[in-house]
Design a protein around this motif. Structure first.
Motif: not given
Length: 94
Positions: A42-48, A50-55
């Motif tokens: 779940a933490g890894l999904w949150f990081v991914i 976040t990267a998609i939204l910021l990208g």
């Protein structure tokens, strides 16, 4: 006859239960390592996410709100199995 009360957190009213046992649901207390894996995913999904939204420059507010969620997921994945193991470890006083 089953006891009336909370079956999800049965140790809340038990005065002998320790803090870790009162905080966790029964299934998470019984399988701490498996749920640590789920928390890490779940933490890894949150990081991914976040990267998609910021990208894509969309939802920066939501992206920055996901960072503490990811940190708490990783912290729970690290801390909870160790806390349960420390409490349930058999004592060597024989």
């Amino acid at each position: 006859m089953p006891r009336p009360g909370n079956t999800l957190y049965p140790h809340w009213s038990d005065k002998r239960a320790h803090g870790v046992q009162r905080l966790l649901p029964v299934w998470e207390y019984n399988y701490p390592r498996q749920f640590a894996f789920v928390r890490a995913l779940a933490g890894l999904w949150f990081v991914i996410l976040t990267a998609i939204l910021l990208g894509y420059h969309r939802g920066e507010t939501w992206a920055w709100l996901l960072v503490p969620c990811a940190a708490l997921s990783f912290l729970g994945a690290w801390y909870i199995p160790r806390a349960v193991a420390a409490v349930t470890r058999p004592s060597s006083a024989s």
